[in-house]
Design a protein around this motif. Structure first.
Motif, PDB file in Angstrom:
ATOM      1  N   LYS A  49       0.853  -1.193   0.000  1.00 57.25           N
ATOM      2  CA  LYS A  49       0.000   0.000   0.000  1.00 57.25           C
ATOM      3  C   LYS A  49       0.887   1.240   0.000  1.00 57.25           C
ATOM      4  CE  LYS A  49      -1.890   3.583   2.267  1.00 57.25           C
ATOM      5  NZ  LYS A  49      -1.418   4.493   3.325  1.00 57.25           N
ATOM      6  N   GLY A 105      -7.873   8.136   5.930  1.00 60.92           N
ATOM      7  CA  GLY A 105      -6.708   7.277   6.165  1.00 60.92           C
ATOM      8  C   GLY A 105      -6.987   5.805   5.905  1.00 60.92           C
ATOM      9  N   ASP A 110      -4.942   2.131   4.395  1.00 55.61           N
ATOM     10  CA  ASP A 110      -4.182   1.125   5.170  1.00 55.61           C
ATOM     11  C   ASP A 110      -5.084  -0.081   5.454  1.00 55.61           C
ATOM     12  OD1 ASP A 110      -2.180   3.075   5.458  1.00 55.61           O
ATOM     13  OD2 ASP A 110      -3.018   3.799   7.358  1.00 55.61           O
ATOM     14  N   LYS A 130      -1.004   8.492  13.690  1.00 57.22           N
ATOM     15  CA  LYS A 130      -1.602   8.685  12.362  1.00 57.22           C
ATOM     16  C   LYS A 130      -1.028   7.742  11.300  1.00 57.22           C
ATOM     17  CE  LYS A 130      -2.495  12.134   8.860  1.00 57.22           C
ATOM     18  NZ  LYS A 130      -1.578  12.667   7.862  1.00 57.22           N
TER      19      LYS A 130
HETATM   20 MG    MG Z   1      -2.448   7.338   6.087  1.00 62.89          MG
END
Ligand code: MG
Ligand code: ADP
Ligand code: ASP
Length: 442
Positions: A5, A196, A199, A254
């Protein structure tokens, strides 16, 4: 097979996309999950917001600015004429649809559909870059296999069936490229795995295909022992256990979406964090192996609300906690931290959607005090209580108003609740005493 990723910075420029191409240009079949180019999702969120409040000329201005950026990226990235034309017309079709939405008041183009375009753009461009370089690359549309159910959990059966079906249709491919973050909901509408979320896409796919390893490539050399956005001189950790990484991600680190570890933990699939800009750096390997003892890393999560609930009777009556929990259960609001005394229970939440109703219900049998703008600072490490600095935590933080402290839920976590205005100082003090060996003078 491996899943790779790459995040927003990793695909954020022509130079970086070429780094990514070099990283994945190795033997063996692989799946490559991409985020949107950095800044794009934020821009799309803003555009969607402007359309929603009918600020249409501002929305159009933003859309054409973003389109210009993409045009120049495409012309630098794709030199092959046929592929270049194909990518340009794809990019134009996306921006035409956005312009169209911004041209009619009360457009029906939904927020999640607008926001999904970032990943659609990056993956289309990257797949054609690989084809230009002669790699056998296939674009797998995430919306053809990635789906969540009514409880917002990945629909693993559906994902596995459809992903395998799609891959079988293009068996001679070496690299399968797909979008992170975006998926369908149980009604077939476009949605996403939260900010986000690429992931999480990577580990969901890794688990569905039971791959050898999932690698998350980002803009830093692995999981650091403290938040590098707020603290200087943090260092990368070479190893973490699933539990440690999950705890840190949940409490605000994060570098990983909070749910990332979940799909791979039960299958014992290694999760490796690597730096696209420094591919030779070791990075962080996350497995079920536990390394070392004591405080290993610190993270912080903002936007926390603390609720103190005092029993109207003097002592916490039998059944009191059950009544408290039932209220939170009814409003599907999860609790992060909890401590109790003889007369009160203090807990924290991060989702305040139903706070008013929750408070009303609690006030039927208790008095309620609410404090917002709080942060949880979370210290993580195996057998954390044995760290030489753990007994001194109160001394190290004596000038900071620690509102709650929780230990014992697991052996690898101590959580402190502080005002958000004290977060920076808390993180920096802990960094100095825990990792830099500053001695504390009593
Ligand atoms: Mg990220
Ligand atoms: P990507 O776009 O690749 O997904 P993110 O911005 O989501 O990247 O995550 C990487 C960033 O996370 C780093 O640049 C760093 O600023 C931040 N970060 C916060 N806490 C940590 C930590 N403990 N270790 C490493 N990075 C962290
Ligand atoms: N592009 C999405 C975001 O900015 C998902 C991701 O980058 O993981 O939140």
């Amino acid at each position: 097979m491996l899943v790779y990723k790459f995040g927003g910075t990793s695909v954020g420029s022509v130079i970086n996309m070429n780094h990514v191409k070099d990283i994945i240009n190795t033997k063996g079949k692989k799946i490559v999950v991409l985020s949107a180019m950095s800044g794009t999702t934020n821009a799309l969120v803003e555009i969607s917001g402007l359309i929603k409040v009918n600020e249409l000329s501002q929305a159009k201005h933003k859309i054409s600015q973003l389109h210009q950026n993409y045009k120049s990226t495409v012309s630098d990235l794709i030199t092959d004429k046929t592929l270049g034309n194909e990518v340009s017309s794809y990019v134009t079709s996306i921006f035409d649809a956005l312009m169209n939405a911004a041209s009619q008041p009360h457009s029906t183009l939904l927020h999640n559909t607008i926001v999904a375009n970032g990943e659609l753009l990056s993956t289309f461009m990257f797949s054609r870059l690989l084809q230009q370089e002669g790699l056998k690359a296939t674009l797998l549309p995430a919306l053809d296999f990635m789906r969540i159910d009514r409880t917002n959990e990945p629909d693993n059966f559906y994902i596995k069936q459809n992903l395998e079906r799609l891959m079988n249709q293009t068996q001679d491919s070496d690299v399968y490229i797909t979008q992170g973050f975006i998926c369908l909901d149980a009604d077939g509408q476009i949605t996403n795995l939260q900010r986000g979320g690429s992931d999480y896409t990577a580990t969901i796919i890794g688990a569905a295909l039971e791959v050898e390893e999932v690698q998350i490539w980002t803009d830093i050399d692995g999981f650091h022992n403290n938040d590098p956005r707020f603290v200087n001189d943090t260092t990368a950790l070479s190893h973490l256990s699933y539990d440690e990484a999950a705890e840190l991600a949940y409490f605000g680190a994060k570098i990983l979406h909070p749910q990332t570890v979940m799909p791979v933990r039960s299958l014992d699939i290694p999760l490796r964090l690597k730096n696209t800009m420094a591919p030779n750096a070791h990075g962080t390997l996350i497995t079920n192996q536990i390394h070392g003892e004591g405080i290993k890393a610190i993270a912080a999560k903002d936007g926390i609300t603390a609720i103190k609930i005092k029993s109207v009777r003097m002592l916490l009556a039998h059944g009191f906690l059950k009544k408290v929990f039932e209220v939170f259960e009814k409003y599907e609001t999860s609790i992060d931290m909890i401590t109790t005394s003889e007369i009160a229970v203090s807990l924290t939440i991060d989702d305040t959607t139903h706070l008013e109703s929750i408070t009303e219900e609690l006030e039927k049998f208790a008095t309620v005090e609410i404090d917002d703008y709080m942060s949880i600072v979370c210290l993580v490490g195996n057998q954390i209580i044995y760290h030489p600095d753990t007994p001194q935590l109160f001394q190290v933080l004596q000038d900071i108003n620690v509102r709650m402290i929780a230990y014992g839920g697991s052996n690898n976590n101590i959580s402190l609740l502080v005002n958000s205005s004290d977060k920076l100082e808390t993180l920096q003090k802990l960094q100095r005493y825990v990792f830099e060996g500053d001695t504390f003078e009593v």
